[in-house]
Design a protein around this motif. Structure first.
Motif, mmCIF file in Angstrom:
data_model
loop_
_atom_site.group_PDB
_atom_site.id
_atom_site.type_symbol
_atom_site.label_atom_id
_atom_site.label_comp_id
_atom_site.label_asym_id
_atom_site.label_seq_id
_atom_site.Cartn_x
_atom_site.Cartn_y
_atom_site.Cartn_z
ATOM 1 N N HIS A 131 -17.147 -7.247 13.008
ATOM 2 C CA HIS A 131 -15.954 -6.463 13.313
ATOM 3 C C HIS A 131 -14.901 -6.740 12.244
ATOM 4 O O HIS A 131 -14.639 -7.897 11.927
ATOM 5 C CB HIS A 131 -15.418 -6.870 14.702
ATOM 6 N N GLU A 132 -14.319 -5.661 11.695
ATOM 7 C CA GLU A 132 -13.251 -5.776 10.695
ATOM 8 C C GLU A 132 -13.708 -6.554 9.461
ATOM 9 O O GLU A 132 -12.966 -7.372 8.936
ATOM 10 C CB GLU A 132 -12.012 -6.450 11.299
ATOM 11 N N GLY A 133 -14.915 -6.305 9.019
ATOM 12 C CA GLY A 133 -15.439 -7.045 7.877
ATOM 13 C C GLY A 133 -15.575 -6.194 6.637
ATOM 14 O O GLY A 133 -15.308 -4.999 6.629
ATOM 15 N N GLU B 120 -21.161 -12.100 5.030
ATOM 16 C CA GLU B 120 -20.543 -13.398 4.788
ATOM 17 C C GLU B 120 -19.119 -13.278 4.262
ATOM 18 O O GLU B 120 -18.386 -14.256 4.217
ATOM 19 C CB GLU B 120 -21.373 -14.219 3.790
ATOM 20 N N ALA B 121 -18.698 -12.094 3.812
ATOM 21 C CA ALA B 121 -17.416 -11.940 3.128
ATOM 22 C C ALA B 121 -16.223 -12.195 4.039
ATOM 23 O O ALA B 121 -15.342 -12.955 3.699
ATOM 24 C CB ALA B 121 -17.320 -10.553 2.506
ATOM 25 N N ASP B 122 -16.160 -11.557 5.143
ATOM 26 C CA ASP B 122 -15.057 -11.733 6.072
ATOM 27 C C ASP B 122 -15.378 -11.013 7.366
ATOM 28 O O ASP B 122 -16.469 -10.511 7.550
ATOM 29 C CB ASP B 122 -13.744 -11.232 5.477
ATOM 30 N N GLY B 123 -14.431 -10.962 8.237
ATOM 31 C CA GLY B 123 -14.631 -10.288 9.509
ATOM 32 C C GLY B 123 -15.030 -11.262 10.598
ATOM 33 O O GLY B 123 -15.268 -12.439 10.359
ATOM 34 N N GLU B 124 -15.088 -10.733 11.798
ATOM 35 C CA GLU B 124 -15.457 -11.516 12.974
ATOM 36 C C GLU B 124 -16.871 -11.141 13.405
ATOM 37 O O GLU B 124 -17.208 -9.959 13.461
ATOM 38 C CB GLU B 124 -14.496 -11.228 14.131
#
Length: 179
Positions: A155-157, A163-167
């Motif tokens: 979610h929100e990645g 692996e970059a970001d997000g939940e």
């Protein structure tokens, strides 16, 4: 004396009202993450044989062992896949898949295959920006092999790598055999 009281009250009222500002930012709406207790993966082979279901259910958040159902894949077979996300702690059961699709620009399912498992996966659904979503996909089981296949809903990645970001909303690994 009355004049001093009235002036004092007027001054106090002016200070109170001028302390409020019209340019205050609106409070940020917090989009509470949904509870996902169940992930179902439905695979329908192109050769009209029986459909397969892989499922993961964890109703108590990891207190006890989750229920996992694996199936074997047939070598040299293409499957059309669909993923379903559920919250079975709600009554009636809440289908989170609908929210994932409605918020496609904020979600993506990633597929990670362990070295040794000879399958390829392609996205069949995309958000409004033509970025992959992953609720619908094509899986091709190539040669006889075995290994782990992981499904991760982010979610929100960053839609280029999990692996970059997000939940991480849910991450499930299945032990898969191609026969």
């Amino acid at each position: 004396m009355k004049t001093i009281k009235l002036l004092s009250l007027s001054l106090l009222a002016t200070l109170l009202f001028s302390a409020c500002s019209d340019d205050d930012e609106a409070p940020q709406v917090i989009n509470e993450e949904e509870e996902i207790t169940t992930l179902n993966v439905y695979l329908t082979p192109d050769n009209d044989t029986e459909s397969l279901t892989f499922s993961f259910t964890d109703l108590d958040g990891g207190v006890s062992e989750p229920t996992i159902v694996n199936n074997g894949l047939q070598a040299n077979t293409s499957y059309t896949g669909r993923i379903e996300f559920l919250n079975e702690n709600e009554s009636p059961v809440e289908n989170i898949t609908d929210e994932v699709i409605a918020e496609a620009e904020e979600h993506q399912v990633f597929f990670i295959t362990e070295t040794g498992l000879d399958v390829t996966i392609d996205y069949l659904d995309f958000d409004d920006n033509d970025d992959p979503l992953g609720v619908e996909f094509r899986l091709v089981a190539e040669s006889v092999s075995s290994g782990n296949l992981t499904f991760i809903l982010i979610h929100e990645g960053n839609k280029s790598t999990p692996e970059a970001d997000g939940e991480t909303d849910i991450e499930v690994t299945f032990d898969v055999t191609v026969e």
